[in-house]
Design a protein around this motif. Structure first.
Motif, PDB file in Angstrom:
ATOM      1  N   TRP A  37       0.829  -1.210   0.000  1.00 38.79           N
ATOM      2  CA  TRP A  37       0.000   0.000   0.000  1.00 38.79           C
ATOM      3  C   TRP A  37       0.861   1.256   0.000  1.00 38.79           C
ATOM      4  CZ3 TRP A  37      -4.036  -1.708  -1.959  1.00 38.79           C
ATOM      5  CH2 TRP A  37      -4.670  -2.858  -1.522  1.00 38.79           C
ATOM      6  N   VAL A  38       1.990   1.213   0.697  1.00 36.31           N
ATOM      7  CA  VAL A  38       2.905   2.354   0.699  1.00 36.31           C
ATOM      8  C   VAL A  38       3.386   2.623  -0.717  1.00 36.31           C
ATOM      9  CG1 VAL A  38       5.202   3.125   1.428  1.00 36.31           C
ATOM     10  CG2 VAL A  38       3.634   2.141   3.100  1.00 36.31           C
ATOM     11  N   GLY A  39       3.816   1.582  -1.409  1.00 41.10           N
ATOM     12  CA  GLY A  39       4.298   1.744  -2.774  1.00 41.10           C
ATOM     13  C   GLY A  39       3.231   2.289  -3.704  1.00 41.10           C
ATOM     14  N   LEU A  40       2.010   1.794  -3.566  1.00 41.14           N
ATOM     15  CA  LEU A  40       0.938   2.259  -4.443  1.00 41.14           C
ATOM     16  C   LEU A  40       0.514   3.687  -4.116  1.00 41.14           C
ATOM     17  CD1 LEU A  40      -1.147  -1.028  -4.728  1.00 41.14           C
ATOM     18  CD2 LEU A  40       0.324   0.013  -6.465  1.00 41.14           C
ATOM     19  N   VAL A  41       0.468   4.044  -2.835  1.00 41.81           N
ATOM     20  CA  VAL A  41       0.109   5.416  -2.455  1.00 41.81           C
ATOM     21  C   VAL A  41       1.157   6.394  -2.961  1.00 41.81           C
ATOM     22  CG1 VAL A  41      -0.127   7.003  -0.493  1.00 41.81           C
ATOM     23  CG2 VAL A  41      -1.355   4.831  -0.487  1.00 41.81           C
ATOM     24  N   LEU A  42       2.433   6.087  -2.730  1.00 38.84           N
ATOM     25  CA  LEU A  42       3.491   6.986  -3.184  1.00 38.84           C
ATOM     26  C   LEU A  42       3.525   7.081  -4.702  1.00 38.84           C
ATOM     27  CD1 LEU A  42       6.422   6.186  -0.728  1.00 38.84           C
ATOM     28  CD2 LEU A  42       4.804   8.079  -0.645  1.00 38.84           C
ATOM     29  N   SER A  43       3.296   5.978  -5.388  1.00 39.08           N
ATOM     30  CA  SER A  43       3.253   6.001  -6.851  1.00 39.08           C
ATOM     31  C   SER A  43       2.080   6.833  -7.344  1.00 39.08           C
ATOM     32  CB  SER A  43       3.146   4.583  -7.415  1.00 39.08           C
ATOM     33  OG  SER A  43       4.316   3.850  -7.163  1.00 39.08           O
ATOM     34  N   ALA A  44       0.913   6.664  -6.733  1.00 42.33           N
ATOM     35  CA  ALA A  44      -0.271   7.424  -7.141  1.00 42.33           C
ATOM     36  C   ALA A  44      -0.048   8.918  -6.942  1.00 42.33           C
ATOM     37  CB  ALA A  44      -1.499   6.953  -6.365  1.00 42.33           C
ATOM     38  N   LEU A  58      -7.414   9.099  -3.960  1.00 42.13           N
ATOM     39  CA  LEU A  58      -6.459   8.019  -3.697  1.00 42.13           C
ATOM     40  C   LEU A  58      -7.173   6.682  -3.589  1.00 42.13           C
ATOM     41  CD1 LEU A  58      -3.991   9.630  -1.157  1.00 42.13           C
ATOM     42  CD2 LEU A  58      -3.362   8.485  -3.277  1.00 42.13           C
ATOM     43  N   GLY A  59      -8.294   6.672  -2.884  1.00 34.52           N
ATOM     44  CA  GLY A  59      -9.060   5.442  -2.735  1.00 34.52           C
ATOM     45  C   GLY A  59      -9.530   4.891  -4.070  1.00 34.52           C
ATOM     46  N   ARG A  60      -9.947   5.785  -4.964  1.00 33.93           N
ATOM     47  CA  ARG A  60     -10.395   5.337  -6.285  1.00 33.93           C
ATOM     48  C   ARG A  60      -9.223   4.887  -7.152  1.00 33.93           C
ATOM     49  NH1 ARG A  60     -13.932   9.646  -5.611  1.00 33.93           N
ATOM     50  NH2 ARG A  60     -12.640  11.074  -6.832  1.00 33.93           N
ATOM     51  N   ARG A  61      -8.094   5.524  -7.006  1.00 33.57           N
ATOM     52  CA  ARG A  61      -6.928   5.192  -7.822  1.00 33.57           C
ATOM     53  C   ARG A  61      -6.286   3.876  -7.402  1.00 33.57           C
ATOM     54  NH1 ARG A  61      -2.928   9.589 -10.287  1.00 33.57           N
ATOM     55  NH2 ARG A  61      -4.944  10.489 -10.748  1.00 33.57           N
ATOM     56  N   GLY A  64      -9.083  -1.870  -4.137  1.00 27.36           N
ATOM     57  CA  GLY A  64      -8.767  -2.942  -3.195  1.00 27.36           C
ATOM     58  C   GLY A  64      -8.280  -2.461  -1.845  1.00 27.36           C
ATOM     59  N   VAL A  65      -7.858  -1.213  -1.736  1.00 23.49           N
ATOM     60  CA  VAL A  65      -7.418  -0.720  -0.433  1.00 23.49           C
ATOM     61  C   VAL A  65      -8.647  -0.319   0.369  1.00 23.49           C
ATOM     62  CG1 VAL A  65      -7.049   1.701  -1.134  1.00 23.49           C
ATOM     63  CG2 VAL A  65      -5.760   0.764   0.782  1.00 23.49           C
ATOM     64  N   SER A  66      -8.708  -0.789   1.589  1.00 19.74           N
ATOM     65  CA  SER A  66      -9.834  -0.423   2.456  1.00 19.74           C
ATOM     66  C   SER A  66      -9.607   0.981   3.014  1.00 19.74           C
ATOM     67  CB  SER A  66      -9.959  -1.420   3.612  1.00 19.74           C
ATOM     68  OG  SER A  66      -8.844  -1.316   4.486  1.00 19.74           O
ATOM     69  N   GLN A  67     -10.671   1.599   3.477  1.00 17.32           N
ATOM     70  CA  GLN A  67     -10.540   2.932   4.075  1.00 17.32           C
ATOM     71  C   GLN A  67      -9.598   2.886   5.272  1.00 17.32           C
ATOM     72  OE1 GLN A  67     -14.464   4.417   4.955  1.00 17.32           O
ATOM     73  NE2 GLN A  67     -14.702   5.260   2.895  1.00 17.32           N
ATOM     74  N   LYS A  68      -9.743   1.836   6.073  1.00 15.75           N
ATOM     75  CA  LYS A  68      -8.892   1.701   7.259  1.00 15.75           C
ATOM     76  C   LYS A  68      -7.414   1.601   6.869  1.00 15.75           C
ATOM     77  CE  LYS A  68      -7.926  -1.374  11.112  1.00 15.75           C
ATOM     78  NZ  LYS A  68      -8.232  -2.638  11.770  1.00 15.75           N
ATOM     79  N   LEU A  70      -5.990   2.539   4.009  1.00 15.06           N
ATOM     80  CA  LEU A  70      -5.537   3.781   3.389  1.00 15.06           C
ATOM     81  C   LEU A  70      -5.246   4.829   4.452  1.00 15.06           C
ATOM     82  CD1 LEU A  70      -4.900   5.414   0.866  1.00 15.06           C
ATOM     83  CD2 LEU A  70      -7.350   5.947   0.666  1.00 15.06           C
ATOM     84  N   THR A  71      -6.122   4.935   5.434  1.00 21.41           N
ATOM     85  CA  THR A  71      -5.918   5.892   6.522  1.00 21.41           C
ATOM     86  C   THR A  71      -4.643   5.568   7.298  1.00 21.41           C
ATOM     87  OG1 THR A  71      -8.283   6.309   6.717  1.00 21.41           O
ATOM     88  CG2 THR A  71      -6.923   6.838   8.641  1.00 21.41           C
ATOM     89  N   GLN A  72      -4.451   4.298   7.653  1.00 19.61           N
ATOM     90  CA  GLN A  72      -3.246   3.897   8.393  1.00 19.61           C
ATOM     91  C   GLN A  72      -1.986   4.169   7.582  1.00 19.61           C
ATOM     92  OE1 GLN A  72      -3.810  -0.241   9.370  1.00 19.61           O
ATOM     93  NE2 GLN A  72      -5.045   0.210  11.177  1.00 19.61           N
ATOM     94  N   THR A  73      -2.040   3.868   6.296  1.00 13.64           N
ATOM     95  CA  THR A  73      -0.876   4.076   5.440  1.00 13.64           C
ATOM     96  C   THR A  73      -0.540   5.553   5.326  1.00 13.64           C
ATOM     97  OG1 THR A  73      -1.401   2.072   4.187  1.00 13.64           O
ATOM     98  CG2 THR A  73       0.068   3.674   3.129  1.00 13.64           C
ATOM     99  N   LEU A  74      -1.552   6.380   5.102  1.00 13.21           N
ATOM    100  CA  LEU A  74      -1.318   7.817   4.986  1.00 13.21           C
ATOM    101  C   LEU A  74      -0.789   8.399   6.292  1.00 13.21           C
ATOM    102  CD1 LEU A  74      -4.403   8.750   2.831  1.00 13.21           C
ATOM    103  CD2 LEU A  74      -2.004   9.021   2.166  1.00 13.21           C
TER     104      LEU A  74
END
Length: 138
Positions: A37-44, A58-61, A64-68, A70-74
């Motif tokens: 998730w870190v790699g995908l968030v930073l890439s996005a 970010l969630g749409r991009r 498969g990432v859950s809100q929980k 995505l929030t934890q990763t951010l």
């Protein structure tokens, strides 16, 4: 307390950040940044036109990432100084995320890994199938 030679002090300092040592802080950092998730968030964020994305974008991009997650990763990326979070008072509240310079330097690397995976998946898949077939015959 025993004194150390300059060479021993340098060796201790080098070992303090040896990622091959499990207890090393750099080992924990590598574990954090190798999370998918870190790699995908930073890439996005790195591929965003203006370099900024809203939480919902970010969630749409990243399907498969859950809100929980995505929030934890951010939050962890913000804590590590890799992204900044800006809140704009509006209805509803607007929250934007942007890479910091530090995050941008890592995002380039992880984006390259993502592109490599996209470009080489068929080849890796063929190797997996050949390996599995050979293992089944053995």
């Amino acid at each position: 307390m025993a004194t150390q030679t300059a060479a021993a002090r340098r060796e201790d300092a080098r070992a303090a950040y040896d990622a091959f040592i499990k207890e090393c802080p750099t080992s924990r950092l590598l574990a954090r940044i190798s999370d998918k998730w870190v790699g995908l968030v930073l890439s996005a964020l790195g591929e965003a036109g203006d370099g900024s994305l809203r939480y919902s974008e970010l969630g749409r991009r990243i399907p498969g990432v859950s809100q929980k997650m995505l929030t934890q990763t951010l939050r962890s990326l913000e804590r590590d100084g890799l992204v900044t979070r800006s809140v704009t008072a509006s209805v509803p509240v607007r929250v934007d995320y942007r890479l910091t310079a530090l995050g941008g330097s890592l995002g380039c690397l992880l984006s390259s890994v993502k592109h490599w995976a996209e470009n080489h998946f068929d080849e890796v898949s063929a190797h997996r199938q050949a390996y599995d077939a050979a293992a089944a015959d053995a």
